[in-house]
Design an enzyme around this catalytic site. Structure first.
Site, PDB file in Angstrom:
ATOM      1  CB  THR A 142       9.242 -50.393 -58.968  1.00 16.77           C
ATOM      2  OG1 THR A 142       8.828 -51.712 -59.012  1.00 16.77           O
ATOM      3  CG2 THR A 142       8.675 -49.937 -57.257  1.00 16.77           C
ATOM      4  CD  GLN A 177       6.314 -54.429 -59.099  1.00 20.17           C
ATOM      5  OE1 GLN A 177       5.737 -54.245 -60.179  1.00 20.17           O
ATOM      6  NE2 GLN A 177       7.366 -55.211 -59.115  1.00 20.17           N
ATOM      7  CD  GLN A 199       3.141 -55.816 -55.930  1.00 21.16           C
ATOM      8  OE1 GLN A 199       2.149 -56.261 -56.542  1.00 21.16           O
ATOM      9  NE2 GLN A 199       4.449 -56.118 -56.504  1.00 21.16           N
ATOM     10  CG  ASP A 200       6.246 -52.355 -54.249  1.00 20.92           C
ATOM     11  OD1 ASP A 200       6.118 -53.401 -53.473  1.00 20.92           O
ATOM     12  OD2 ASP A 200       7.106 -52.700 -55.224  1.00 20.92           O
ATOM     13  CG  ASP A 221       7.280 -56.351 -50.549  1.00 24.15           C
ATOM     14  OD1 ASP A 221       7.213 -56.990 -49.329  1.00 24.15           O
ATOM     15  OD2 ASP A 221       7.671 -56.830 -51.391  1.00 24.15           O
ATOM     16  NE  ARG A 277       8.028 -59.860 -49.734  1.00 23.06           N
ATOM     17  CZ  ARG A 277       8.442 -59.899 -51.186  1.00 23.06           C
ATOM     18  NH1 ARG A 277       8.652 -61.404 -51.648  1.00 23.06           N
ATOM     19  NH2 ARG A 277       8.257 -59.158 -51.745  1.00 23.06           N
ATOM     20  CD1 TRP A 279      14.584 -56.733 -52.420  1.00 26.47           C
ATOM     21  CD2 TRP A 279      14.204 -54.859 -52.064  1.00 26.47           C
ATOM     22  NE1 TRP A 279      14.532 -56.160 -53.627  1.00 26.47           N
ATOM     23  CE2 TRP A 279      14.205 -54.834 -53.376  1.00 26.47           C
ATOM     24  CE3 TRP A 279      13.677 -53.380 -51.356  1.00 26.47           C
ATOM     25  CZ2 TRP A 279      13.897 -53.739 -54.064  1.00 26.47           C
ATOM     26  CZ3 TRP A 279      13.383 -52.487 -52.263  1.00 26.47           C
ATOM     27  CH2 TRP A 279      13.693 -52.497 -53.593  1.00 26.47           C
TER      28      TRP A 279
END
Length: 350
Positions: A142, A177, A199-200, A221, A277, A279
């Protein structure tokens, strides 16, 4: 009339603000929660960040233009032209155009300003994902997937889009990601910028950051990391067709002074969206004066949730999780100004 929405996301532990109930499960205690909230609101006394010594008067300007009318055709070449240790404000004007390049600003090149022709006109894009191999054949991860990476302090960006072009992955896909921008340095500011991905999207990694009138789009996220950051007047847009999550904040200890605060923002998009969420064990997110569209899932959060005078169809708290709380305006106060990020020290006259 403005309405205040205040959301705090955290997880905690049995020694801080959780206590076991009769079923040997953990539940929130009023005393423990009040104690945790007071600690969270004490950022202005922070001793964990370096003293701000910003430099705003330019000592050098550079023009980047992909057509050749500037000194450089690519942004990375312009950055590479700077001294090994840069100690004065350098303004890089980036002309309109789509710049397909992966850009990295090293840690020793502080005081860089990027100024585009407007977020719809100046676009920097790439398409790496976490599972793509680097030059040595190892997965980028990531961290390494970012189109644009900032590792130096006192960075400023104005009127630019940072985009990761990797396609929206199917739900549950591994290694997809795809970061548009990673900010891994202290005291960075972004004005009227766009961060586009799936994503991300935005890796708000470490340091104090300020986002003003920015647009951030993604699926899962899409704002994540362990920064201490204030998002003001920003538009957060979900593009998922199933379930997604807006934030994933990684505060893991009471000793860390990190968290995300969203003030006067709006949340729109498609799919069903969790506000966040956890983390990290002490993940912290605050929303204030924020409009939420109907895409927000009724439970709102995967863990702790608190709300005060919400607005918009997605702000109905009737079906929120059982441990949700309403916070007072006094409790919300530390989170909803630039004092949250010690901005009075380094955001002056930007």
């Amino acid at each position: 009339m403005l309405k205040l929405l205040l959301l705090v996301l955290c997880c905690g532990n049995a020694n801080s603000w959780l206590a076991p109930n009769r079923s040997n499960e953990f539940e929130v205690t009023e005393e423990g929660y009040s104690r945790w909230l007071k600690q969270m609101g004490d950022y202005k006394h922070s001793s964990l960040f370096q003293e701000a010594k910003n430099k705003l008067k330019p000592c050098k300007t550079i023009k980047v233009d992909k057509t050749g009318s500037g000194k450089f055709r690519t942004l990375q070449k312009a950055i590479n032209s700077l001294p090994v240790i840069n100690n004065c404000r350098v303004v890089i004007f980036v002309s309109a155009g789509i710049y397909r390049e992966k850009v990295d600003i090293p840690a020793y090149m502080a005081y860089i300003t990027l100024e585009g022709a407007g977020a719809d006109k100046t676009i920097i894009e790439w398409d790496d994902t976490a599972d793509r191999a680097d030059a040595n054949g190892h997965p980028l991860g990531t961290y390494g997937s970012a189109t644009f990476s900032v590792n130096s302090p006192y960075f400023i960006a104005k009127g630019i889009t940072f985009r990761n072009m990797a396609p929206l992955p199917p739900s549950g896909a591994l290694g997809k990601q795809a970061v548009a921008l990673r900010i891994s340095a202290d005291m960075a500011a972004f004005y009227r910028c766009k961060f586009i991905g799936a994503q991300d999207t935005l890796y708000d990694h470490i340091g104090r950051h300020y986002f003003k009138k920015c647009y951030i789009a993604g699926s899962v996220d899409f704002i994540f990391g362990n920064g201490l950051s204030l998002y003001e007047d920003c538009h957060l847009h979900a593009i998922t067709n199933s379930f997604g999550a807006l934030t994933a904040q990684k505060r893991e200890s009471l000793l860390q002074e990190t968290g995300f605060s969203f003030v006067n923002c709006k949340v729109t998009g498609s799919g069903a969206l969790y506000l966040g969420r956890a983390w990290g064990t002490f993940s912290t997110v605050v929303f204030a004066y924020t409009y939420m569209d109907k895409i927000i899932t009724p439970t709102g959060w995967t863990v702790f949730y608190g709300q005060y005078k919400c607005s918009g169809p997605g702000a109905n708290y009737g079906k929120r999780v059982s441990w949700s709380r309403e916070l007072t305006q006094q409790e919300a106060k530390p989170f909803i100004s630039v004092d949250f990020i010690n901005g009075h020290e380094w955001l002056v006259n930007l």
